[in-house]
Design a protein around this motif. Structure first.
Motif, PDB file in Angstrom:
ATOM      1  N   ALA A 168     -16.444  -8.766  12.117  1.00 28.05           N
ATOM      2  CA  ALA A 168     -16.493  -9.772  11.046  1.00 28.05           C
ATOM      3  C   ALA A 168     -16.293 -11.182  11.619  1.00 28.05           C
ATOM      4  O   ALA A 168     -16.981 -12.128  11.208  1.00 28.05           O
ATOM      5  CB  ALA A 168     -15.428  -9.465   9.997  1.00 28.05           C
ATOM      6  N   GLU A 169     -15.371 -11.320  12.564  1.00 32.42           N
ATOM      7  CA  GLU A 169     -15.152 -12.634  13.184  1.00 32.42           C
ATOM      8  C   GLU A 169     -16.374 -13.064  13.997  1.00 32.42           C
ATOM      9  O   GLU A 169     -16.737 -14.241  13.998  1.00 32.42           O
ATOM     10  CB  GLU A 169     -13.910 -12.589  14.080  1.00 32.42           C
ATOM     11  CG  GLU A 169     -12.621 -12.444  13.296  1.00 32.42           C
ATOM     12  CD  GLU A 169     -11.423 -12.172  14.184  1.00 32.42           C
ATOM     13  OE1 GLU A 169     -10.318 -12.553  13.777  1.00 32.42           O
ATOM     14  OE2 GLU A 169     -11.589 -11.584  15.275  1.00 32.42           O
ATOM     15  N   TYR A 170     -17.006 -12.093  14.656  1.00 30.70           N
ATOM     16  CA  TYR A 170     -18.216 -12.407  15.411  1.00 30.70           C
ATOM     17  C   TYR A 170     -19.340 -12.810  14.468  1.00 30.70           C
ATOM     18  O   TYR A 170     -20.051 -13.784  14.720  1.00 30.70           O
ATOM     19  CB  TYR A 170     -18.624 -11.210  16.271  1.00 30.70           C
ATOM     20  CG  TYR A 170     -19.921 -11.412  17.006  1.00 30.70           C
ATOM     21  CD1 TYR A 170     -20.084 -12.468  17.892  1.00 30.70           C
ATOM     22  CD2 TYR A 170     -20.988 -10.550  16.812  1.00 30.70           C
ATOM     23  CE1 TYR A 170     -21.280 -12.658  18.566  1.00 30.70           C
ATOM     24  CE2 TYR A 170     -22.180 -10.732  17.479  1.00 30.70           C
ATOM     25  CZ  TYR A 170     -22.322 -11.790  18.351  1.00 30.70           C
ATOM     26  OH  TYR A 170     -23.505 -11.984  19.004  1.00 30.70           O
ATOM     27  N   ALA A 171     -19.486 -12.103  13.354  1.00 30.19           N
ATOM     28  CA  ALA A 171     -20.518 -12.444  12.370  1.00 30.19           C
ATOM     29  C   ALA A 171     -20.273 -13.841  11.797  1.00 30.19           C
ATOM     30  O   ALA A 171     -21.216 -14.612  11.592  1.00 30.19           O
ATOM     31  CB  ALA A 171     -20.551 -11.403  11.264  1.00 30.19           C
ATOM     32  N   ALA A 172     -19.001 -14.189  11.557  1.00 29.72           N
ATOM     33  CA  ALA A 172     -18.671 -15.523  11.060  1.00 29.72           C
ATOM     34  C   ALA A 172     -19.005 -16.590  12.101  1.00 29.72           C
ATOM     35  O   ALA A 172     -19.512 -17.665  11.766  1.00 29.72           O
ATOM     36  CB  ALA A 172     -17.197 -15.591  10.687  1.00 29.72           C
ATOM     37  N   ALA A 173     -18.746 -16.300  13.369  1.00 29.52           N
ATOM     38  CA  ALA A 173     -19.062 -17.260  14.431  1.00 29.52           C
ATOM     39  C   ALA A 173     -20.576 -17.459  14.545  1.00 29.52           C
ATOM     40  O   ALA A 173     -21.050 -18.576  14.776  1.00 29.52           O
ATOM     41  CB  ALA A 173     -18.488 -16.780  15.763  1.00 29.52           C
ATOM     42  N   ILE A 174     -21.336 -16.378  14.359  1.00 29.85           N
ATOM     43  CA  ILE A 174     -22.802 -16.497  14.385  1.00 29.85           C
ATOM     44  C   ILE A 174     -23.272 -17.348  13.213  1.00 29.85           C
ATOM     45  O   ILE A 174     -24.129 -18.223  13.366  1.00 29.85           O
ATOM     46  CB  ILE A 174     -23.469 -15.105  14.340  1.00 29.85           C
ATOM     47  CG1 ILE A 174     -23.247 -14.378  15.651  1.00 29.85           C
ATOM     48  CG2 ILE A 174     -24.960 -15.215  14.051  1.00 29.85           C
ATOM     49  CD1 ILE A 174     -23.758 -12.956  15.662  1.00 29.85           C
ATOM     50  N   ALA A 175     -22.699 -17.112  12.019  1.00 27.74           N
ATOM     51  CA  ALA A 175     -23.085 -17.876  10.835  1.00 27.74           C
ATOM     52  C   ALA A 175     -22.794 -19.360  11.009  1.00 27.74           C
ATOM     53  O   ALA A 175     -23.538 -20.211  10.516  1.00 27.74           O
ATOM     54  CB  ALA A 175     -22.352 -17.332   9.604  1.00 27.74           C
ATOM     55  N   GLU A 176     -21.714 -19.687  11.726  1.00 30.30           N
ATOM     56  CA  GLU A 176     -21.348 -21.088  11.979  1.00 30.30           C
ATOM     57  C   GLU A 176     -22.084 -21.651  13.196  1.00 30.30           C
ATOM     58  O   GLU A 176     -21.876 -22.798  13.560  1.00 30.30           O
ATOM     59  CB  GLU A 176     -19.851 -21.195  12.207  1.00 30.30           C
ATOM     60  CG  GLU A 176     -19.008 -20.818  11.014  1.00 30.30           C
ATOM     61  CD  GLU A 176     -17.536 -20.706  11.358  1.00 30.30           C
ATOM     62  OE1 GLU A 176     -17.166 -20.938  12.534  1.00 30.30           O
ATOM     63  OE2 GLU A 176     -16.757 -20.375  10.452  1.00 30.30           O
ATOM     64  N   ASN A 177     -22.910 -20.827  13.846  1.00 31.15           N
ATOM     65  CA  ASN A 177     -23.605 -21.207  15.086  1.00 31.15           C
ATOM     66  C   ASN A 177     -22.595 -21.658  16.136  1.00 31.15           C
ATOM     67  O   ASN A 177     -22.772 -22.657  16.810  1.00 31.15           O
ATOM     68  CB  ASN A 177     -24.663 -22.284  14.828  1.00 31.15           C
ATOM     69  CG  ASN A 177     -25.638 -22.392  15.988  1.00 31.15           C
ATOM     70  OD1 ASN A 177     -25.771 -21.480  16.788  1.00 31.15           O
ATOM     71  ND2 ASN A 177     -26.321 -23.515  16.078  1.00 31.15           N
ATOM     72  N   ASN A 178     -21.510 -20.904  16.265  1.00 28.72           N
ATOM     73  CA  ASN A 178     -20.437 -21.242  17.189  1.00 28.72           C
ATOM     74  C   ASN A 178     -20.246 -20.146  18.237  1.00 28.72           C
ATOM     75  O   ASN A 178     -19.129 -19.778  18.575  1.00 28.72           O
ATOM     76  CB  ASN A 178     -19.119 -21.460  16.421  1.00 28.72           C
ATOM     77  CG  ASN A 178     -18.029 -21.990  17.320  1.00 28.72           C
ATOM     78  OD1 ASN A 178     -18.303 -22.644  18.320  1.00 28.72           O
ATOM     79  ND2 ASN A 178     -16.788 -21.698  16.981  1.00 28.72           N
ATOM     80  N   THR A 179     -21.336 -19.600  18.725  1.00 24.14           N
ATOM     81  CA  THR A 179     -21.196 -18.562  19.734  1.00 24.14           C
ATOM     82  C   THR A 179     -22.418 -18.517  20.638  1.00 24.14           C
ATOM     83  O   THR A 179     -23.502 -18.963  20.272  1.00 24.14           O
ATOM     84  CB  THR A 179     -20.996 -17.186  19.077  1.00 24.14           C
ATOM     85  OG1 THR A 179     -20.809 -16.227  20.110  1.00 24.14           O
ATOM     86  CG2 THR A 179     -22.165 -16.772  18.231  1.00 24.14           C
ATOM     87  N   TYR A 180     -22.178 -17.999  21.821  1.00 24.82           N
ATOM     88  CA  TYR A 180     -23.264 -17.656  22.716  1.00 24.82           C
ATOM     89  C   TYR A 180     -23.502 -16.168  22.548  1.00 24.82           C
ATOM     90  O   TYR A 180     -22.888 -15.519  21.712  1.00 24.82           O
ATOM     91  CB  TYR A 180     -22.895 -17.985  24.165  1.00 24.82           C
ATOM     92  CG  TYR A 180     -22.750 -19.461  24.409  1.00 24.82           C
ATOM     93  CD1 TYR A 180     -23.868 -20.269  24.512  1.00 24.82           C
ATOM     94  CD2 TYR A 180     -21.498 -20.053  24.518  1.00 24.82           C
ATOM     95  CE1 TYR A 180     -23.752 -21.639  24.716  1.00 24.82           C
ATOM     96  CE2 TYR A 180     -21.366 -21.414  24.722  1.00 24.82           C
ATOM     97  CZ  TYR A 180     -22.502 -22.196  24.827  1.00 24.82           C
ATOM     98  OH  TYR A 180     -22.379 -23.523  25.024  1.00 24.82           O
TER      99      TYR A 180
END
Length: 90
Positions: free
Chosen positions: A22-34
C-alpha cells in the motif's frame, strides 16, 4: 494478522524505503519512486517506448569493419581463451 511482504524501493530523494504494498502504491501515485526491487516478486510496470524496440540490421552491416559483430566475437573469443589458459595452468 497475516504478515504482509515488505516492498523495497527508492524514493525521489534517494532514500531507501522498506514498506508495504500500500505504501509503495501510494508512492507510485505521488510519482515519488523509482523502480522497486523485485525481491518480493512484485514487478513494477515498465513503460516501453519506440526507442526500446530492437533495430534489425542486415548481416553485412553487422559484420562490417565498423559494425558490432567483430568486436563482440573478438570479446567472446578473448573470454574463452582466458578461461582455457586458466584451465591449462591448473
Amino acid at each position: 494478522a497475516p504478515k504482509e511482504d515488505a516492498v523495497f524501493f527508492t524514493n525521489k530523494a534517494g532514500q531507501k524505503v522498506k514498506g508495504t504494498e500500500a505504501e509503495y502504491a501510494a508512492a507510485i501515485a505521488e510519482n515519488n519512486t523509482y523502480r522497486a526491487s523485485t525481491v518480493t516478486g512484485i514487478k513494477p510496470p515498465v513503460d516501453t517506448t519506440e526507442s526500446s524496440a530492437v533495430e534489425q540490421m542486415p548481416l553485412g552491416d553487422v559484420m562490417a569493419f565498423a559494425g558490432p559483430g567483430p568486436e563482440i566475437i573478438n570479446g567472446r573469443l578473448a573470454m574463452l581463451a582466458f578461461a582455457a589458459a586458466v584451465g591449462a595452468e591448473l
